[in-house]
Design an enzyme around this catalytic site. Structure first.
Site, PDB file in Angstrom:
ATOM      1  N   HIS A 144       0.731  -1.150  -0.019  1.00  0.00           N
ATOM      2  CA  HIS A 144      -0.147  -0.105  -0.158  1.00  0.00           C
ATOM      3  C   HIS A 144       0.851   0.996  -0.264  1.00  0.00           C
ATOM      4  CE1 HIS A 144      -3.413   2.104   1.645  1.00  0.00           C
ATOM      5  NE2 HIS A 144      -2.213   3.062   2.209  1.00  0.00           N
ATOM      6  N   GLU A 145       1.766   1.469   0.972  1.00  0.00           N
ATOM      7  CA  GLU A 145       2.943   2.605   1.066  1.00  0.00           C
ATOM      8  C   GLU A 145       3.787   2.461  -0.598  1.00  0.00           C
ATOM      9  OE1 GLU A 145       2.691   5.232   3.082  1.00  0.00           O
ATOM     10  OE2 GLU A 145       0.450   3.451   4.507  1.00  0.00           O
ATOM     11  N   HIS A 148       2.269   4.489  -2.907  1.00  0.00           N
ATOM     12  CA  HIS A 148       1.805   6.143  -3.052  1.00  0.00           C
ATOM     13  C   HIS A 148       3.117   6.910  -3.516  1.00  0.00           C
ATOM     14  CE1 HIS A 148      -0.959   6.726  -0.434  1.00  0.00           C
ATOM     15  NE2 HIS A 148      -1.375   5.562   1.179  1.00  0.00           N
ATOM     16  N   GLU A 217      -6.381   6.957  -0.295  1.00  0.00           N
ATOM     17  CA  GLU A 217      -5.885   5.619   0.320  1.00  0.00           C
ATOM     18  C   GLU A 217      -6.762   4.566  -0.671  1.00  0.00           C
ATOM     19  OE1 GLU A 217      -3.869   5.278   2.981  1.00  0.00           O
ATOM     20  OE2 GLU A 217      -3.497   7.177   2.766  1.00  0.00           O
TER      21      GLU A 217
END
Length: 301
Positions: A144-145, A148, A217
């Protein structure tokens, strides 16, 4: 958007472009308004220099500021071999450069990514999340990070957030400049106009950033889930992280709140609700991951 094996998100790209355009236009309007109410050419140049300087400083120091706010430090592969190993595998899978790796000495379970560019990016986890999640869940959070970073939305959030900061500082400058023009009441309307314009820029930038933050997100949840093919692991991680907040020391919650918008789950009091929320509701995120789980044809884990 950076080239990687993370799924592309045209909706995120469009929202980032629109946010940057609108905030850029608002910021230029603010600078011009303040300059109009500064009598001397030297004062006008000073306003422009201050505005550019603030934006540059915010961009240049974004990673170190976020790291300090979260009490984090960069760690080497020797210091955190398992964490580095996970990120190495995910970066190879995503075909993207490896960012720096950091650990935050906070009990609150969380993770965030920051940095002015992919080359300067850092992915950071707290000691709390290392104790809370199992290997699959932690890998899902790291994916997930990393999304980004690959999608460059960290950079957009960093640059865009400078508009609100600049608005507040330039408002003070406008008040000072307006009051310095004359001692009589004729300067009052000019000061009021500058203050109103600054407040409008701040409020609009605040709302735009939160709308972008919520969507990014959801986008990172999707991208991370499709990369690892384990949406159930991310869903489990989000539930654990959210549920652990109540047992976290208040001092750690306050520290995490400083960078709440960057974290995978908002710190208590940092996410708020409704229009000003920095993150989508947990239930919305879990429902999206459940749909991906069904699409992939894998049993929830």
């Amino acid at each position: 958007m950076a080239t990687s094996r993370f799924i592309k998100d045209s909706g995120l790209t469009a929202r980032m472009t629109l946010t940057m355009f609108l905030l850029g236009a608002l910021f230029v309007g603010l600078v011009v308004t303040v300059m109009v109410f500064v009598r001397s050419t030297g004062g006008a140049v000073l306003v422009a220099v201050i505005a550019v300087g603030m934006a540059f400083w915010q961009w240049w120091t974004s990673d170190s500021v976020a790291m300090r706010a979260m009490r984090a430090r960069a760690v080497t592969p020797e210091e955190a071999p398992e964490l580095h190993g996970m990120i190495d595998r995910l970066c190879a899978l995503a075909d993207m450069p490896k960012p720096r790796v950091g650990i935050s000495d906070l009990a609150v379970p969380n993770a965030f990514a920051t940095g002015r560019s992919p080359d300067r990016a850092v992915v950071c986890v707290t000691t709390g999340i290392l104790r809370t999640l199992d290997a699959e869940e932690l890998e899902a959070v790291l994916a997930h990070e990393l999304s980004h970073v690959a999608h460059r939305d960290v950079l957009v959030m960093t640059v865009a957030s400078s508009a609100g900061i600049a608005a507040g500082l330039l408002m003070r400058f406008a008040q000072f400049g307006g009051m310095g023009r004359s001692r009589n009441s004729s300067s009052l309307p000019a000061v009021l106009v500058a203050v109103v314009v600054s407040l409008v820029v701040y409020v609009v930038s605040y709302l735009l950033l939160r709308l972008l933050s919520r969507y990014r997100e959801l986008s990172a949840d999707r991208a991370g889930a499709y990369l690892t093919l384990k949406p159930g692991a991310l869903a489990s991680a989000l539930q654990k992280i959210s549920g652990e907040a109540a047992a976290t020391p208040r001092r750690d919650l306050r520290a995490a709140s400083a960078a709440s918008a960057l974290c995978i789950v908002p710190a208590v009091g940092g996410g708020l609700s409704g229009l000003v929320a920095t993150h989508p509701p947990l239930q919305q995120r879990l429902e999206q991951l459940a749909r991906i789980q069904t699409e992939l044809g894998r049993p929830a884990g």
